[in-house]
Design an enzyme around this catalytic site. Sequence first.
Site, short mmCIF file in Angstrom:
data_model
loop_
_atom_site.label_atom_id
_atom_site.label_comp_id
_atom_site.label_asym_id
_atom_site.label_seq_id
_atom_site.Cartn_x
_atom_site.Cartn_y
_atom_site.Cartn_z
N SER A 177 30.34 46.95 39.56
CA SER A 177 31.76 46.82 39.67
C SER A 177 32.36 48.09 40.28
CB SER A 177 32.47 46.68 38.51
OG SER A 177 33.61 46.19 38.41
N ASP A 429 31.19 35.41 40.60
CA ASP A 429 31.93 36.37 40.41
C ASP A 429 33.20 36.52 41.46
OD1 ASP A 429 32.99 38.92 39.69
OD2 ASP A 429 31.56 40.11 40.66
N HIS A 454 29.52 38.37 37.12
CA HIS A 454 29.90 39.87 37.38
C HIS A 454 28.49 40.51 37.10
CE1 HIS A 454 32.39 43.00 38.64
NE2 HIS A 454 32.29 43.30 37.62
#
Length: 495
Positions: A177, A429, A454
């Site tokens: 991320s 994601d 994710h």
Amino acid sequence: MGRLSLLLLAFLTPGAAIPVPPALRVFSSLHLSSSFTSRPGIVMNYSIHYFEQKVDHFGFNTDKTFKQRYLVADKYWRKDGGSILFYTGNEGDIIWFCNNTGFMWDVAEELKAMLVFAEHRYYGQSLPFGVNSFKDSRHLNFLTSEQALADFAELIQHLKTTIPGAENQPVIALGGSYGGMLAAWFRMKFPHMVVGALAASAPIWQFEDLVPCGVFMEIVTTDFKKSGPNCSESIRRSWDAINRLTRTGTGLHWLSEALHLCTPLTNPRDVQHLKDWISETWVNLAMVDYPYQSNFLQPLPAWPIKVVCQYLKNPSVSDSQLLQNIFQALNVYYNYSGQARCLNISETSTKSLGSLGWSYQACTEMVMPFCTNGIDDMFEPNSWDLQVFSDECFRQWGVRPRPSWITDLYGGRNISSHTNIVFSNGDLDPWSGGGVTKDITDTLVAITIPDGAHHLDLRANNAYDPKTVLLARSLEVRYMKQWIRDFYTSLRKNH
């Protein structure tokens, strides 16, 4: 649509001072779970350390320092032919990230690796101004990705000069991320410090007009559309149902009861907050649509969107029935454990993520445009309005965003001069819409993970992992081994 982007931008935790639309509060959410997810055999033994960092690496008129926390695990590290895997910490407590990045622990023995998890400044215990770090916006002037990367560089230099045997070992940056963005940017800006980077679910192109502002929510919608018949259409119709039912005080009371809200709705502002909270819930579900039970943001069943969509098969029912179905769907996310007595619309995810810090970053350099149109996605229409967004940021922090700074600083799409970065993205994601999903060169490579949410690849091995993520991890290890071999080959030539 200042509010949706702020939501999406401040993505993380509940209670952020600025109303932050769904995607953003969830952004760093960019992560992993520790409860049901990984192999029970992994024992994460690490030591906790602190390193004195400069508050300002780029100025010379202050000597102020703070203690940056970092974790070290060296069970499998070998001084002869070993490596250092360096986790570029993101917006949250580093112990939480450490416990949720099982991939590094899984490959440590194979790579003879020392694991280092570095906490990002202004998160966890790494607070440059202690308890006053967020009380004065002037103290936040040093909360930038550039300062964080400089922290990582200084810490690596410290490790190499103080740990016998570490000096001549290759370092690989890893992150997921925002942490994945930092890993990629660290390789770009400090190529002499790390031989390569694994950037998982790293939306480095979610800026300016590098990708369409609607792509994020379109992917969320696709996830729901694929997970059950009429599921996304039921959600799309729910917004008008809420609007119709909440036009009267009686309707507000009924909806508060039907959704089992901890705090009753009393006015239009509450209704908007409710809709933002529901939107954020659907976004979170898309991010953590894992193939097994997990506890990343909330305790959830395997393939949670499929479970949610079982309650949303018929969009043509009455408004009251549709919203009762919405409650059942929300209950999967907020009450899978059966412990919740009511639903708290101030909370959507773990408190291990730092909403205040991310809210500030979203209002300065991490300016990510988000929008919806209600046609290509299942959300109420919201346009991207930089001025509205800027005004909200100024009210909250006294600062104005610089929307082009990240692309100026890190190159936007013009990054082909860099080398040795693996960008991995799961096709479930929503952050993949702002990520690198095609090879740029033979050393800037993209790995796409079908049925992957994710940064699923950074999670620990699990018996229910799809073959696609097993293949992705094997490719990632192959690239890392090549970087390590190249490092030692070069070292031998130079000596």
